[in-house]
Design an enzyme around this catalytic site. Structure first.
Site, PDB file in Angstrom:
ATOM      1  N   CYS A 161       0.814  -0.972  -0.041  1.00  0.00           N
ATOM      2  CA  CYS A 161       0.076  -0.018   0.069  1.00  0.00           C
ATOM      3  C   CYS A 161       0.764   1.189  -0.055  1.00  0.00           C
ATOM      4  O   CYS A 161       1.483   1.424   1.010  1.00  0.00           O
ATOM      5  CB  CYS A 161      -0.817   0.063   1.072  1.00  0.00           C
ATOM      6  SG  CYS A 161      -1.960   1.438   1.441  1.00  0.00           S
ATOM      7  N   GLU A 174      -3.412   1.072  -6.611  1.00  0.00           N
ATOM      8  CA  GLU A 174      -2.067  -0.205  -6.911  1.00  0.00           C
ATOM      9  C   GLU A 174      -1.882   0.042  -8.446  1.00  0.00           C
ATOM     10  O   GLU A 174      -2.695   0.118  -9.244  1.00  0.00           O
ATOM     11  CB  GLU A 174      -2.643  -1.381  -6.721  1.00  0.00           C
ATOM     12  CG  GLU A 174      -1.431  -2.341  -6.597  1.00  0.00           C
ATOM     13  CD  GLU A 174      -0.238  -2.046  -5.637  1.00  0.00           C
ATOM     14  OE1 GLU A 174       0.964  -1.381  -6.300  1.00  0.00           O
ATOM     15  OE2 GLU A 174      -0.406  -2.213  -4.526  1.00  0.00           O
TER      16      GLU A 174
END
Length: 271
Positions: free
Chosen positions: A2, A114
């Protein structure tokens, strides 16, 4: 992993979702659609109030800096590199194990970004080679639109160069715990591109479902073996992912337009 996420909900909304008992209006943050490491972020934690008569933990919404600085660090310079802690090793790594036992938090988000990492590119990264092809970003979020509750850790660090009464004498920092990305189909598969989170990237933030919130935040639970049971991945099929503009790749860009769903990957990007 993350490395970027979106957080647009305000304190009033989060207070209702997480049953917050204490938050300071002056600590309110503006909606942030491109949260990057070292920024200040919201975190939910159970902790006794400072100077309170009762030692009973109080559920608080606090503003922390993203990038954990262990209490024993001589300087805070490594915080930007410690934004993520791996679920598989968090109980044993010196930088995280004390926080894992006693200082756990929830970092609320709308979802996370992402950048797709294809198999051949992953192999190059393992070999230490960099690939410069432009990657397609995806926004990953709960399919039902609920708050994405990321498992986190927080830590206190004392800047010994400053006097006790200096407002910056204490740093409160945090990390997001990550786990292996889901290999099951997304709740809403895109028309083209990846159909599982693992197709995008091998790691993902560990999402805590509401039934685990109280146990995760409970500071009286300190046994690592007991706590590791809470690191199990959530049920499959709760997430969706869709392509967004590569504008999110620049941390200076920030606005709700970054969350706009594209019909497909941008031309010239990987995937």
């Amino acid at each position: 992993m993350c490395g970027r996420y979106a957080a647009s909900r305000g304190p009033e909304d989060l207070a209702g979702v997480f049953e917050i008992e204490k938050w300071e209006p002056e600590e309110a943050l503006a909606p942030d659609y491109n949260v990057a490491p070292t920024k200040e972020v919201y975190a939910v934690l159970d902790r006794p109030l400072k100077d309170a008569d009762s030692p009973k933990p109080v559920r608080q919404l606090r503003r922390l800096k993203w990038g954990l600085v262990p209490s024993w660090s001589k300087t805070p310079e490594g915080g930007a590199r410690m934004i993520n802690a791996r679920a598989e090793t968090v109980h044993e790594k010196p930088s995280y194990r004390r926080a894992f036992s006693t200082r756990r938090c929830i970092i609320p988000a709308d979802g996370y970004y992402e950048w797709v990492t294809a198999k051949d590119e992953r192999e190059l990264e393992v070999e230490g080679k960099k690939k410069r092809q432009r990657k397609q970003p995806y926004f990953v979020l709960p399919a039902d639109g609920s708050v994405f509750a990321m498992a986190g850790l927080y830590e206190f660090w004392r800047d010994r160069t400053l006097p006790d009464d200096h407002p910056l004498a204490w740093w409160v920092t945090c990390s997001v715990i990550t786990t292996e990305a889901e290999t099951t189909p997304l709740a809403v598969p895109p028309a083209e591109g990846p159909h599982t989170l693992a197709d995008i990237h091998p790691r993902m933030p560990l999402m805590l479902t509401p039934d685990r919130w109280d146990s995760w935040l409970d500071p009286s639970r300190t046994d690592p073996d007991d706590l590791r049971e809470l690191l199990a991945p959530p049920p499959a099929g709760l997430m969706r992912a869709y392509p967004v503009s590569t504008a999110v790749s620049n941390v200076r860009n920030n606005g709700p337009e970054l969350l706009k769903e594209l019909e497909g990957p941008e031309e010239g990007t990987l995937f």
